[in-house]
Scaffold this motif. Structure first.
Motif, PDB file in Angstrom:
ATOM      1  N   ILE A 131       0.838  -1.202   0.000  1.00 56.83           N
ATOM      2  CA  ILE A 131       0.000   0.000   0.000  1.00 56.83           C
ATOM      3  C   ILE A 131       0.874   1.254   0.000  1.00 56.83           C
ATOM      4  N   ALA A 132       1.890   1.266   0.876  1.00 56.79           N
ATOM      5  CA  ALA A 132       2.772   2.432   0.981  1.00 56.79           C
ATOM      6  C   ALA A 132       3.523   2.677  -0.328  1.00 56.79           C
ATOM      7  N   LYS A 133       3.996   1.616  -0.962  1.00 59.67           N
ATOM      8  CA  LYS A 133       4.712   1.764  -2.229  1.00 59.67           C
ATOM      9  C   LYS A 133       3.798   2.337  -3.301  1.00 59.67           C
ATOM     10  N   ARG A 134       2.558   1.859  -3.330  1.00 58.78           N
ATOM     11  CA  ARG A 134       1.584   2.326  -4.316  1.00 58.78           C
ATOM     12  C   ARG A 134       1.227   3.791  -4.095  1.00 58.78           C
ATOM     13  N   LYS A 135       1.243   4.225  -2.818  1.00 54.48           N
ATOM     14  CA  LYS A 135       0.875   5.592  -2.471  1.00 54.48           C
ATOM     15  C   LYS A 135       2.079   6.533  -2.379  1.00 54.48           C
ATOM     16  N   PHE A 136       3.282   6.009  -2.688  1.00 54.60           N
ATOM     17  CA  PHE A 136       4.506   6.808  -2.613  1.00 54.60           C
ATOM     18  C   PHE A 136       4.723   7.353  -1.201  1.00 54.60           C
ATOM     19  N   ILE A 137       4.427   6.520  -0.200  1.00 54.58           N
ATOM     20  CA  ILE A 137       4.637   6.896   1.200  1.00 54.58           C
ATOM     21  C   ILE A 137       5.768   6.039   1.761  1.00 54.58           C
ATOM     22  N   GLN A 138       6.742   6.671   2.372  1.00 56.44           N
ATOM     23  CA  GLN A 138       7.857   5.927   2.942  1.00 56.44           C
ATOM     24  C   GLN A 138       7.473   5.390   4.322  1.00 56.44           C
ATOM     25  N   ILE A 139       7.651   4.086   4.503  1.00 53.25           N
ATOM     26  CA  ILE A 139       7.375   3.506   5.818  1.00 53.25           C
ATOM     27  C   ILE A 139       8.542   2.632   6.262  1.00 53.25           C
ATOM     28  N   GLU A 140       8.619   2.459   7.568  1.00 54.44           N
ATOM     29  CA  GLU A 140       9.594   1.568   8.178  1.00 54.44           C
ATOM     30  C   GLU A 140       8.812   0.663   9.125  1.00 54.44           C
ATOM     31  N   THR A 146      -7.825   1.375   3.746  1.00 58.55           N
ATOM     32  CA  THR A 146      -8.698   2.405   4.321  1.00 58.55           C
ATOM     33  C   THR A 146      -8.181   2.854   5.678  1.00 58.55           C
ATOM     34  N   CYS A 147      -7.782   1.894   6.507  1.00 62.28           N
ATOM     35  CA  CYS A 147      -7.262   2.191   7.839  1.00 62.28           C
ATOM     36  C   CYS A 147      -5.948   2.966   7.755  1.00 62.28           C
ATOM     37  N   PHE A 148      -5.034   2.497   6.925  1.00 57.00           N
ATOM     38  CA  PHE A 148      -3.722   3.143   6.809  1.00 57.00           C
ATOM     39  C   PHE A 148      -3.848   4.560   6.256  1.00 57.00           C
ATOM     40  N   SER A 149      -4.727   4.753   5.277  1.00 56.43           N
ATOM     41  CA  SER A 149      -4.922   6.085   4.698  1.00 56.43           C
ATOM     42  C   SER A 149      -5.460   7.061   5.742  1.00 56.43           C
ATOM     43  N   ALA A 150      -6.416   6.601   6.559  1.00 56.54           N
ATOM     44  CA  ALA A 150      -6.966   7.452   7.615  1.00 56.54           C
ATOM     45  C   ALA A 150      -5.900   7.777   8.656  1.00 56.54           C
ATOM     46  N   ALA A 151      -5.072   6.784   8.996  1.00 56.73           N
ATOM     47  CA  ALA A 151      -3.996   7.006   9.964  1.00 56.73           C
ATOM     48  C   ALA A 151      -2.970   7.991   9.417  1.00 56.73           C
ATOM     49  N   TYR A 152      -2.639   7.845   8.148  1.00 54.38           N
ATOM     50  CA  TYR A 152      -1.666   8.746   7.527  1.00 54.38           C
ATOM     51  C   TYR A 152      -2.189  10.186   7.507  1.00 54.38           C
ATOM     52  N   GLU A 153      -3.462  10.342   7.200  1.00 61.64           N
ATOM     53  CA  GLU A 153      -4.072  11.684   7.212  1.00 61.64           C
ATOM     54  C   GLU A 153      -3.997  12.284   8.607  1.00 61.64           C
ATOM     55  N   ASP A 154      -4.279  11.480   9.622  1.00 60.99           N
ATOM     56  CA  ASP A 154      -4.231  11.949  11.011  1.00 60.99           C
ATOM     57  C   ASP A 154      -2.816  12.360  11.398  1.00 60.99           C
ATOM     58  N   ILE A 155      -1.843  11.536  11.053  1.00 60.61           N
ATOM     59  CA  ILE A 155      -0.450  11.823  11.382  1.00 60.61           C
ATOM     60  C   ILE A 155       0.042  13.067  10.660  1.00 60.61           C
ATOM     61  N   GLU A 166      -4.006  11.607  -4.363  1.00 59.13           N
ATOM     62  CA  GLU A 166      -5.421  11.971  -4.422  1.00 59.13           C
ATOM     63  C   GLU A 166      -6.281  10.809  -3.950  1.00 59.13           C
ATOM     64  N   ASP A 167      -5.923   9.589  -4.353  1.00 60.16           N
ATOM     65  CA  ASP A 167      -6.663   8.407  -3.904  1.00 60.16           C
ATOM     66  C   ASP A 167      -6.530   8.221  -2.408  1.00 60.16           C
ATOM     67  N   THR A 168      -5.306   8.453  -1.888  1.00 62.66           N
ATOM     68  CA  THR A 168      -5.058   8.290  -0.453  1.00 62.66           C
ATOM     69  C   THR A 168      -5.941   9.222   0.364  1.00 62.66           C
ATOM     70  N   TYR A 169      -5.979  10.495  -0.005  1.00 65.43           N
ATOM     71  CA  TYR A 169      -6.731  11.464   0.794  1.00 65.43           C
ATOM     72  C   TYR A 169      -8.231  11.353   0.577  1.00 65.43           C
ATOM     73  N   TYR A 170      -8.619  10.847  -0.584  1.00 64.61           N
ATOM     74  CA  TYR A 170     -10.056  10.637  -0.799  1.00 64.61           C
ATOM     75  C   TYR A 170     -10.554   9.530   0.128  1.00 64.61           C
ATOM     76  N   VAL A 171      -9.778   8.452   0.221  1.00 63.55           N
ATOM     77  CA  VAL A 171     -10.164   7.349   1.106  1.00 63.55           C
ATOM     78  C   VAL A 171     -10.161   7.802   2.558  1.00 63.55           C
ATOM     79  N   GLY A 172      -9.198   8.679   2.909  1.00 61.44           N
ATOM     80  CA  GLY A 172      -9.067   9.088   4.301  1.00 61.44           C
ATOM     81  C   GLY A 172     -10.105  10.067   4.769  1.00 61.44           C
ATOM     82  N   ARG A 173     -10.822  10.697   3.857  1.00 59.97           N
ATOM     83  CA  ARG A 173     -11.796  11.719   4.277  1.00 59.97           C
ATOM     84  C   ARG A 173     -13.016  11.104   4.896  1.00 59.97           C
TER      85      ARG A 173
END
Length: 242
Positions: A24-33, A116-125, A235-242
């Motif tokens: 999910i992170a790779k698809r959304k261009f989000i760096q995670i560890e 859906t969960c990760f996108s919402a968490a990322y928006e919150d963070i 755009e997909d990430t933030y749409y899901v997170g809203r």
């Protein structure tokens, strides 16, 4: 960079969650560890010893040292981390409210639910304030990243453009880009001379972007494909997170 802990006494489950999150992170261009724990005591020890996690995926049913007990101990040392309970039984939900869980995921967890969960968490963070800090003319300065529209490089100077002011400093845009990767905000390198704040991008065309103050910034030819992919993914990430 988003730091994620996964704690479950079932190795297959931790592997599945880790693989989903990385995909999910790779698809959304989000760096995670990610860091995996197969025992609640190990996770608790890591937090006590000052390990910091933005998100913790925590199994509730883990033998004698269950996830709720672990979460209560974690909250004594870390009030901010987002705790996502992963459980086979929904009847634990009421008992767990005391540790302010962010979400519940019921096993088996699908990739759609995880996204859906990760996108919402990322928006919150990402909504938490952080600053760009620099020195100029023997003074230290800091600007909230949320206020920065873009950085512009011109010769040896960097111009930091915000909604109300333009600041300047000496430096290299490459160094600023690297330093911002540790923050939770997303900046897109659309051009050798421009690094823009995704949150202030109002629109995207083939060869330029429009900022929310009306400024048009060119996208260099060699970056057009990657910027288009990143922009659509976010755009997909933030749409899901809203």
């Amino acid at each position: 960079m988003i730091s994620v802990a996964i704690c479950d006494d079932d190795i297959a489950t931790t592997g599945k969650i880790e693989n989903m999150l990385r995909s999910i992170a790779k698809r959304k261009f989000i760096q995670i560890e990610t860091e995996v724990f197969w025992d609640g005591k190990q996770l608790e020890k890591a937090v006590i010893e000052k390990a910091y996690f933005d998100i913790i995926f925590l199994d509730i049913e883990m033998g004698r040292y269950d996830g709720i007990t672990v979460a209560k101990r974690i909250r004594e040392f870390d009030k901010k981390t987002l705790i996502v309970y992963v459980t086979s039984h929904e009847n634990y939900m009421l008992e767990s409210f005391s540790v302010r869980p962010f979400r519940f995921l019921v096993k088996p967890v699908s990739e759609v639910q995880m996204e859906t969960c990760f996108s919402a968490a990322y928006e919150d963070i990402s909504s938490v304030d952080c600053y760009f800090r620099y020195s100029y003319q023997r003074m230290n300065h800091k600007i909230p990243l949320r206020d920065i529209l873009y950085f512009e490089s011109n010769r040896r100077k960097i111009y930091v453009v915000t909604e109300k002011e333009i600041f300047q400093l000496y430096g290299k845009l490459n160094d600023i880009e690297v330093s911002l990767k540790s923050s939770k905000k997303i900046f897109l390198r659309v051009h050798q001379s421009f690094l823009v704040n995704y949150k202030h991008v109002d629109g995207l065309a083939y060869d330029f972007i429009v900022m929310d103050n009306g400024t048009r910034i060119s996208i260099s030819e060699d970056r057009r494909k990657s910027i288009s992919e990143q922009y659509c993914a976010m755009e997909d990430t933030y749409y899901v997170g809203r």
